[in-house]
Each structure stands twice: as structure tokens, then as C-alpha cells.
Scaffold this active site. Structure first.
Site, PDB file in Angstrom:
ATOM      1  N   HIS A  74      37.009  17.560  58.540  1.00 19.57           N
ATOM      2  CA  HIS A  74      35.497  17.412  58.742  1.00 19.57           C
ATOM      3  C   HIS A  74      34.829  16.476  57.646  1.00 19.57           C
ATOM      4  O   HIS A  74      34.217  15.594  57.673  1.00 19.57           O
ATOM      5  CB  HIS A  74      34.880  18.755  58.944  1.00 19.57           C
ATOM      6  CG  HIS A  74      33.607  18.900  58.977  1.00 19.57           C
ATOM      7  ND1 HIS A  74      32.830  19.284  60.077  1.00 19.57           N
ATOM      8  CD2 HIS A  74      32.371  18.390  58.072  1.00 19.57           C
ATOM      9  CE1 HIS A  74      31.518  19.253  60.005  1.00 19.57           C
ATOM     10  NE2 HIS A  74      31.377  18.786  58.795  1.00 19.57           N
ATOM     11  N   GLU A  75      35.135  16.890  56.229  1.00 22.60           N
ATOM     12  CA  GLU A  75      34.584  16.213  54.949  1.00 22.60           C
ATOM     13  C   GLU A  75      34.836  14.841  55.074  1.00 22.60           C
ATOM     14  O   GLU A  75      34.129  13.904  54.590  1.00 22.60           O
ATOM     15  CB  GLU A  75      34.735  17.042  53.836  1.00 22.60           C
ATOM     16  CG  GLU A  75      34.225  18.511  53.973  1.00 22.60           C
ATOM     17  CD  GLU A  75      32.903  18.707  54.274  1.00 22.60           C
ATOM     18  OE1 GLU A  75      31.956  17.797  54.410  1.00 22.60           O
ATOM     19  OE2 GLU A  75      32.491  19.861  54.715  1.00 22.60           O
TER      20      GLU A  75
ATOM     21  N   HIS B 264      32.675  12.498  56.921  1.00 28.17           N
ATOM     22  CA  HIS B 264      31.590  12.292  56.211  1.00 28.17           C
ATOM     23  C   HIS B 264      31.967  11.170  54.984  1.00 28.17           C
ATOM     24  O   HIS B 264      31.074  10.208  54.923  1.00 28.17           O
ATOM     25  CB  HIS B 264      30.853  13.525  55.329  1.00 28.17           C
ATOM     26  CG  HIS B 264      30.432  14.531  56.469  1.00 28.17           C
ATOM     27  ND1 HIS B 264      29.651  13.988  57.450  1.00 28.17           N
ATOM     28  CD2 HIS B 264      30.481  15.806  56.282  1.00 28.17           C
ATOM     29  CE1 HIS B 264      29.322  15.302  58.293  1.00 28.17           C
ATOM     30  NE2 HIS B 264      29.959  16.384  57.348  1.00 28.17           N
TER      31      HIS B 264
HETATM   32 ZN   LIG Z   1      29.433  18.383  58.060  1.00 25.65          ZN
END
Ligand SMILES: [Zn+2]
Length: 202
Positions: free
Chosen positions: A103-104, A107
Site C-alpha cells: 500500500h505505502e 504512494h
Molecule cells: Zn494510503
């Protein structure tokens, strides 16, 4: 990760490693161990390779850090420091570590690729949609609904929207309506943007 409120973290400014937990505490040691396990997964490797290809700095020691976090958050991306924070006190399994890291990493990839303005709610919403869609955040739905031959796509979309709204509420001081409006505004294009993957990873 289904039970967790969100995976986003406001970074705690503990004087590094001298807070209530030290670098020799068992949570930190376990976090480092799971981190080293997670970076060998094909999925994480692919994300790291893709970032290198874009010319982004990839330094695992410096940029993937285990730290204690407040509340129930699991991780966060600190765009100023270009660091992914893995919350050593809340990540409870190696599988969870891999999901949080993935998830990170979305980003981090977006930050590198598009020079995201993280204070712009539409930019943030777009990255949260991609992170929820391309990490393990909504795979629970896939697994459970794949048995039925209908409604899968709608449920993935609903799950991604809800996760993105929750994540925005954790990192930006807006109300739920504002967050949901931002997600709806950018949803179609950001949900369809699977870069660096060709399709939603299995
Ligand atoms: Zn997030």
C-alpha cells in the site's frame, strides 16, 4: 487488514529510537524481520524495481523504517523524508507487513512518478484509490466474492472507495462528505490507472 480502521499514519515525532520503545525492543526486532521477509515477495520486488526504472531513489535501509505509531494505524508514507513508516506496534503478521508495505509503496511510486501535491485532496484521493486497489486492502472481497460470479467488480469498487475515504480522513482535516466527494470526482480515472501493473495483481 479488514479489522483495521486505516493504514495511514500521522508520523509520531519520537526522538528517533528513544521513545517508549528502543531499537532493541522485541516489536522493533520482529518488525525488521518481517520487513526483510516482505521485501523478498515478488510483488514488493516488482514495485521497488519499477521505482528504480523511473529513476527514483530506492534505499531500503534508509527509506523503509520500523517505528512505533499512535493509535491503530499500520503504516504511512512521509513524503518530506521520502520514507515509508512501518508501525512496529500494530503490524501483527508477516502477511499484514506485506500488505502495508505494498500500500505505502504505491504512494511512494506515485510521489516519484507524478510529484503529487499531498495537500491537494484530489491528488491524495487518487493515490489512496490506487493504493487500495493495487495492494491487498480489498483482496478479502475478491476471495470471498470470486465464488459467486456476479457483483465482484462492484464490490471491489465499493471497497476501494470506502478504504480511500477512510485513509483521507486519517491524514487530512476534512469531513467525510468532502473526502467522499473527492474520491468520487477522481475515481474513474484513478481506479483505471494500474501503473506499474498491467492488471490488478492477483
Ligand atoms: Zn494510503
Amino acid at each position: 487488514m479488514a479489522e483495521q480502521e486505516s493504514s495511514e499514519a500521522e508520523r509520531i515525532n519520537y526522538p528517533a529510537r528513544h521513545g517508549p520503545f528502543g531499537s532493541d525492543n522485541k516489536y522493533h526486532v520482529v518488525c525488521e524481520k518481517w520487513k526483510n521477509y516482505a521485501i523478498r515477495s515478488p510483488y514488493v520486488k516488482f514495485m521497488l524495481e519499477s521505482m528504480k526504472k523511473l529513476g527514483c531513489e530506492v534505499n531500503i535501509e534508509k527509506q523503509l523504517v520500523c517505528e512505533p505509531c499512535s493509535g491503530k494505524v499500520l503504516g504511512g508514507f512521509d513524503s518530506r523524508a521520502s520514507q515509508i513508516v512501518l508501525c512496529e506496534n500494530t503490524i501483527y503478521s508477516p502477511g499484514c507487513m506485506k500488505d502495508v508495505l505494498t500500500h505505502e509503496l504505491i504512494h511512494a511510486y506515485d510521489h516519484c512518478r507524478a510529484h503529487v501535491d499531498w495537500l491537494n485532496i484530489h491528488h491524495l484521493a487518487c493515490s489512496e484509490i490506487r493504493a487500495a486497489n493495487l495492494s491487498g486492502d480489498c483482496f478479502f472481497w475478491k476471495e470471498n466474492l470470486a465464488r459467486f460470479n456476479f457483483g465482484l467488480k462492484q464490490h471491489q469498487q465499493k471497497c476501494v472507495k470506502d478504504r480511500a475515504v477512510k485513509s483521507i480522513l486519517c491524514v487530512m482535516d476534512v469531513d467525510e462528505n468532502e473526502a467522499r466527494n473527492a474520491v468520487d470526482t477522481v475515481f474513474d480515472s484513478c481506479f483505471a490507472d494500474l501503473d506499474p501493473f498491467d492488471r490488478i495483481p492477483p
